[in-house]
Design a protein around this motif. Sequence first.
Motif, PDB file in Angstrom:
ATOM      1  N   VAL A   1      81.895  56.250  56.083  1.00  7.37           N
ATOM      2  CA  VAL A   1      80.557  55.887  55.610  1.00  7.37           C
ATOM      3  C   VAL A   1      79.466  56.525  56.460  1.00  7.37           C
ATOM      4  N   GLY A   2      79.737  56.732  57.750  1.00  7.12           N
ATOM      5  CA  GLY A   2      78.713  57.235  58.652  1.00  7.12           C
ATOM      6  C   GLY A   2      78.258  58.643  58.376  1.00  7.12           C
ATOM      7  N   THR A   3      78.989  59.392  57.533  1.00  8.56           N
ATOM      8  CA  THR A   3      78.591  60.766  57.231  1.00  8.56           C
ATOM      9  C   THR A   3      77.837  60.867  55.908  1.00  8.56           C
ATOM     10  N   HIS A   4      77.520  59.734  55.272  1.00  9.56           N
ATOM     11  CA  HIS A   4      76.802  59.748  53.994  1.00  9.56           C
ATOM     12  C   HIS A   4      75.316  60.029  54.231  1.00  9.56           C
ATOM     13  N   PRO A   5      74.684  60.869  53.394  1.00  7.00           N
ATOM     14  CA  PRO A   5      73.268  61.224  53.601  1.00  7.00           C
ATOM     15  C   PRO A   5      72.312  60.035  53.628  1.00  7.00           C
ATOM     16  N   ALA A   6      72.636  58.939  52.922  1.00  9.06           N
ATOM     17  CA  ALA A   6      71.738  57.788  52.866  1.00  9.06           C
ATOM     18  C   ALA A   6      71.544  57.129  54.229  1.00  9.06           C
ATOM     19  N   VAL A   7      72.422  57.423  55.177  1.00  5.46           N
ATOM     20  CA  VAL A   7      72.306  56.817  56.506  1.00  5.46           C
ATOM     21  C   VAL A   7      71.000  57.248  57.190  1.00  5.46           C
ATOM     22  N   ALA A   8      70.483  58.422  56.859  1.00  3.70           N
ATOM     23  CA  ALA A   8      69.220  58.876  57.458  1.00  3.70           C
ATOM     24  C   ALA A   8      68.097  57.878  57.177  1.00  3.70           C
ATOM     25  N   ASP A   9      68.072  57.316  55.975  1.00 10.70           N
ATOM     26  CA  ASP A   9      67.048  56.324  55.639  1.00 10.70           C
ATOM     27  C   ASP A   9      67.229  55.039  56.442  1.00 10.70           C
ATOM     28  N   VAL A  10      68.476  54.664  56.670  1.00 10.69           N
ATOM     29  CA  VAL A  10      68.766  53.474  57.473  1.00 10.69           C
ATOM     30  C   VAL A  10      68.271  53.667  58.904  1.00 10.69           C
ATOM     31  N   ILE A  11      68.502  54.846  59.451  1.00 13.82           N
ATOM     32  CA  ILE A  11      68.078  55.153  60.819  1.00 13.82           C
ATOM     33  C   ILE A  11      66.559  55.023  60.950  1.00 13.82           C
ATOM     34  N   LEU A  12      65.835  55.611  60.014  1.00  7.16           N
ATOM     35  CA  LEU A  12      64.376  55.560  60.066  1.00  7.16           C
ATOM     36  C   LEU A  12      63.863  54.135  59.907  1.00  7.16           C
ATOM     37  N   HIS A  13      64.522  53.355  59.074  1.00  5.67           N
ATOM     38  CA  HIS A  13      64.122  51.967  58.896  1.00  5.67           C
ATOM     39  C   HIS A  13      64.276  51.186  60.206  1.00  5.67           C
ATOM     40  N   LEU A  14      65.384  51.397  60.891  1.00  5.65           N
ATOM     41  CA  LEU A  14      65.602  50.741  62.180  1.00  5.65           C
ATOM     42  C   LEU A  14      64.544  51.164  63.201  1.00  5.65           C
ATOM     43  N   ALA A  15      64.235  52.448  63.227  1.00  4.86           N
ATOM     44  CA  ALA A  15      63.258  52.959  64.185  1.00  4.86           C
ATOM     45  C   ALA A  15      61.873  52.376  63.931  1.00  4.86           C
ATOM     46  N   GLN A  16      61.515  52.249  62.655  1.00  3.67           N
ATOM     47  CA  GLN A  16      60.196  51.713  62.310  1.00  3.67           C
ATOM     48  C   GLN A  16      60.062  50.238  62.676  1.00  3.67           C
ATOM     49  N   GLU A  17      61.183  49.523  62.673  1.00  4.18           N
ATOM     50  CA  GLU A  17      61.140  48.092  62.975  1.00  4.18           C
ATOM     51  C   GLU A  17      61.411  47.792  64.446  1.00  4.18           C
ATOM     52  N   ALA A  18      61.628  48.829  65.243  1.00  6.82           N
ATOM     53  CA  ALA A  18      61.917  48.610  66.663  1.00  6.82           C
ATOM     54  C   ALA A  18      60.740  47.928  67.348  1.00  6.82           C
ATOM     55  N   SER A  19      61.053  47.138  68.341  1.00  6.54           N
ATOM     56  CA  SER A  19      60.040  46.358  69.059  1.00  6.54           C
ATOM     57  C   SER A  19      58.900  47.245  69.569  1.00  6.54           C
TER      58      SER A  19
END
Length: 470
Positions: free
Chosen positions: A239-257
């Motif tokens: 699953v970690g090589t799927h292109p949609a993971v890039a969106d997940v990464i950005l979402h996490l970064a935007q919500e970081a403290s």
Amino acid sequence: MRSLILIGHGSHLNGESATAVYRYADLIRERGLYDEVVEGYWKEEPSLRQVLRTTSSTDVTVIPMFISEGYFTEVVIPRELGLGHQGPVPPGGVARVIGGRTVRYTLPYGVHPSMTDVILARAREALPDFSAQDTALIVLGHGTTRNENSNKVIYRAADLIRESGQFAQVQALFLDEEPKVGTWPEVISAPRVVVVPFFASEGWHTLETIPEDMGLTGEVTAFPENPHGAQTVYYAKPVGTHPAVADVILHLAQEASGALAQDGDVERGHEQAWQTVLSRARRGLRIGEVMITPDSGVYELRHALDEGRPGAELRTLVTPEGVRDTIRKDDGGEHRPVHTLRNAPRGWRAVLSEEDLRRAVHYAYPAVVEETYAHTCHALRATPWPTTARRQTGIYAKVQKATPEQVEHVAHDVCTSCLRTRLWAGEKLTHTFLDGVPGGIPCAEACTVLVAEVREEVSGKRGEKAGHAH
């Protein structure tokens, strides 16, 4: 000015392990949302101990490119980054000021709820017509006895998909804990079985361990005489090589403290280091085995042993990524987890702008510019072996038992072919490549390759095939 760091596991043995992190870094870099995107690794370079030094901003967000919370995300990465945090990471992440940089550390991307959609996408790729009538799904995790949290995301994903009713069976299985993947013929009765590895990258486990444990021979494997009758297994990509993971990464970064503060600035020491190198490069510079030659507003990089060869005889690279992908293997095609070993490949030349030169040199010799400049400013602090050993946990804690003679014996084998000077062992480095000595590169701390080899020495297994340990 903002920097984003993606942290992967990496491997001493398999170059494919780091590929997914590089690909996501490329995808996010193309979107232009961050001033820079940097990769860091536990088993490759730049290491977790080096990676913060390689960032050009005082505002840094770190995303662990791991599938689940566990030993690496809660113990190893925070420890090696110097976060002063151990244990579960809160939903908003952890924020610290380290060496003048504000560092935000988030949860691993794999715990994001939308990852169940990625599992289903991988299943459809492997078997487009899966059905609730005759198809079982195995969500396959790593698991570990070192941290009970690591399996939660696997069970949660399996439960959510089971509730959706899209499969006849949904089973969570693991490599390193019960229920283990090798039990699948007993627990799965459906005639068709889709196996989706819930792993961050294509690497040793997905390419070697899982197929071996399951008896797979390829993407589709028939088992005519299993306990529940004939079964066919469809093996999906992780699953970690799927292109949609890039969106997940950005979402996490935007919500970081504190991520919305966006108050970062240029990190002065980092910029001074690179300006010094660029100033030298404008007159011609050699770093390790790589020559940098200015030419009409651009720069050419090539192996020093290819000096004088006509450009037509060499493969021409035009991007920093081309340098990265070339330099990661030696002339025999073997993976190079340590780039300062004297085995850089030959037969290539890169023609780059000054802006791209910085990234290309970073890829060729990760953290070397920053650490060498710090050394010349007497700002690089060496970490003696006993300190490095005491910091090790888990399977590497046993290196604390190594005698000085054992460490030196291993270092003689591992470090002799490396360009770096072992400051951590008390060696002196009076001149660096900035002074015109190509191999003048400091080594402030024993690398993870040496730590792994010392562990094998203490265990009495050195020289044997130690795939998982590395």
